[in-house]
Design an enzyme around this catalytic site. Sequence first.
Site, PDB file in Angstrom:
ATOM      1  N   GLY A  14      30.775  31.922 -58.550  1.00  0.00           N
ATOM      2  CA  GLY A  14      29.984  32.841 -57.718  1.00  0.00           C
ATOM      3  C   GLY A  14      30.540  34.251 -57.824  1.00  0.00           C
ATOM      4  CB  ALA A  25      41.830  47.594 -62.592  1.00  0.00           C
ATOM      5  CB  VAL A  26      41.326  43.785 -66.570  1.00  0.00           C
ATOM      6  CG1 VAL A  26      41.673  43.111 -67.897  1.00  0.00           C
ATOM      7  CG2 VAL A  26      41.698  42.883 -65.401  1.00  0.00           C
ATOM      8  NE  ARG A  75      28.075  28.100 -58.825  1.00  0.00           N
ATOM      9  CZ  ARG A  75      28.844  28.705 -57.910  1.00  0.00           C
ATOM     10  NH1 ARG A  75      30.141  28.612 -57.980  1.00  0.00           N
ATOM     11  NH2 ARG A  75      28.302  29.393 -56.936  1.00  0.00           N
ATOM     12  CG  ASP A 106      38.283  26.052 -55.226  1.00  0.00           C
ATOM     13  OD1 ASP A 106      39.466  26.351 -55.189  1.00  0.00           O
ATOM     14  OD2 ASP A 106      37.724  25.284 -54.429  1.00  0.00           O
ATOM     15  CB  THR A 129      35.811  33.579 -54.175  1.00  0.00           C
ATOM     16  OG1 THR A 129      35.040  32.916 -53.158  1.00  0.00           O
ATOM     17  CG2 THR A 129      37.274  33.433 -53.810  1.00  0.00           C
ATOM     18  CG  ASP A 131      33.509  31.074 -50.214  1.00  0.00           C
ATOM     19  OD1 ASP A 131      32.637  31.652 -49.540  1.00  0.00           O
ATOM     20  OD2 ASP A 131      33.243  30.225 -51.079  1.00  0.00           O
ATOM     21  CG  ASP A 133      37.706  29.253 -51.045  1.00  0.00           C
ATOM     22  OD1 ASP A 133      37.899  30.204 -51.815  1.00  0.00           O
ATOM     23  OD2 ASP A 133      36.910  28.339 -51.305  1.00  0.00           O
ATOM     24  NE  ARG A 175      29.671  25.085 -52.459  1.00  0.00           N
ATOM     25  CZ  ARG A 175      29.140  25.633 -53.547  1.00  0.00           C
ATOM     26  NH1 ARG A 175      27.872  25.430 -53.822  1.00  0.00           N
ATOM     27  NH2 ARG A 175      29.878  26.358 -54.364  1.00  0.00           N
ATOM     28  CE  LYS A 214      24.482  30.075 -15.282  1.00  0.00           C
ATOM     29  NZ  LYS A 214      25.593  29.707 -16.125  1.00  0.00           N
ATOM     30  NE  ARG A 250      11.885  33.271 -32.860  1.00  0.00           N
ATOM     31  CZ  ARG A 250      11.320  32.827 -31.742  1.00  0.00           C
ATOM     32  NH1 ARG A 250      11.851  31.825 -31.069  1.00  0.00           N
ATOM     33  NH2 ARG A 250      10.209  33.378 -31.281  1.00  0.00           N
TER      34      ARG A 250
HETATM   35  O1  F6P Z   1      31.750  30.368 -53.709  1.00  0.00           O
HETATM   36  C1  F6P Z   1      31.108  31.372 -53.014  1.00  0.00           C
HETATM   37  C2  F6P Z   1      29.847  30.905 -52.387  1.00  0.00           C
HETATM   38  O2  F6P Z   1      29.260  32.077 -51.943  1.00  0.00           O
HETATM   39  C3  F6P Z   1      29.894  29.892 -51.263  1.00  0.00           C
HETATM   40  O3  F6P Z   1      30.280  30.384 -50.009  1.00  0.00           O
HETATM   41  C4  F6P Z   1      28.500  29.389 -51.257  1.00  0.00           C
HETATM   42  O4  F6P Z   1      28.416  28.166 -50.663  1.00  0.00           O
HETATM   43  C5  F6P Z   1      28.187  29.322 -52.710  1.00  0.00           C
HETATM   44  O5  F6P Z   1      28.953  30.337 -53.321  1.00  0.00           O
HETATM   45  C6  F6P Z   1      26.747  29.477 -53.056  1.00  0.00           C
HETATM   46  O6  F6P Z   1      26.610  29.344 -54.430  1.00  0.00           O
HETATM   47  P1  F6P Z   1      25.243  29.483 -55.229  1.00  0.00           P
HETATM   48  O7  F6P Z   1      24.923  30.923 -55.307  1.00  0.00           O
HETATM   49  O8  F6P Z   1      25.531  28.916 -56.559  1.00  0.00           O
HETATM   50  O9  F6P Z   1      24.234  28.738 -54.451  1.00  0.00           O
END
Ligand code: F6P
Length: 326
Positions: A14, A25-26, A75, A106, A129, A131, A133, A175, A214, A250
């Site tokens: 992603g 920069a690379v 991917r 990842d 990324t 995320d 993560d 995800r 409330k 909503r």
């Molecule tokens: O890995 C980054 C991410 O944005 C996740 O948070 C998300 O679930 C996923 O990619 C969505 O991927 P795609 O664009 O392939 O649906």
Amino acid sequence: MNKIKKIGVFTSGGDSPGMNAAIRAVVRTALFYDIQVLGIRRGYEGMINGEFVEMDRKSVANIIQRGGTILKTARSMAFMTPEGRKEAYDQLKGAEIDALIAIGGDGTFTGAKIFGEEYNFPILGLPGTIDNDLFGTDFTIGYDTSINTVTDAIDKIRDTAESHDRLFIVEVMGRDCGLIALRSGIGVGAESIMIPEMKTDMAALFNRLEMGRKDKSSKILIVAEGEGDSGGAFEIADKIKLKFPQYDTRVSVLGHIQRGGKPTCMDRVLASRLAVAAVENLMTGKKGKMVGLIHGKIAFTPFDLAIKHHVEINLDLLKIVEILSL
Ligand code: F6P
């Protein structure tokens, strides 16, 4: 030690805002040290197909502020097979590339680890990324931009929610990881956050909604995409509608706007710092590692540690949401 003469750089998985700043920069760092650079288009897929482009200083001009990735991304299923990786290796050898810089998350580093070991190929990774993560860096490239995009979007939702006295359930990306939900939740003053790392307690949520102020006319609940316990944003909304028919409820799914847009200055600086460190350390023989920033200092983490979901959620942040939203 063999001197590195030519490196390949690619983005994979992603995309994330700041990937272009990292590519720039690379390229500029490598050229500064008289190393040639080839851009590999479409990640591992392009590596297998030999989609290489010569990069010079001009080729990365005026991209630091652009979202997405000029090298494109993909991917690759083929790279998961030994045959695919052999083709990639042959292409790299044919183009005389002696080392790689992989920008991704990842999946990218899983591929880099396997390929690097299989062919004893020097690879360093940059964490790209939204995320956040990956273990071994406080922040990944793109995360800051993404949480700012989310914050901006939810501020807008808050305006309309307030006008109509509505309860909104906002689904954000993540995800497997709730870090986008967690930080943006604090940033927008969300009433509650539901993330994959924590079991969603619907009874506790109902209780919070019942006991809450409330006089509060709008409510924002943030649900990370990977929240599984309660079936995600739409099912949570259905449950709330049943229990609280008086709320005008909503759902808003923010989707891929979270992955695009101009990178923030934080992401541009992070990308630039990590990329310079990656090239300089590739030159001294480092390999098989992700370059990150821990407490403001450059740090190297082996690919297998970076990807194994060692990232822990800071529960203090969740508590902050609970204290401040009452
Ligand atoms: O890995 C980054 C991410 O944005 C996740 O948070 C998300 O679930 C996923 O990619 C969505 O991927 P795609 O664009 O392939 O649906």
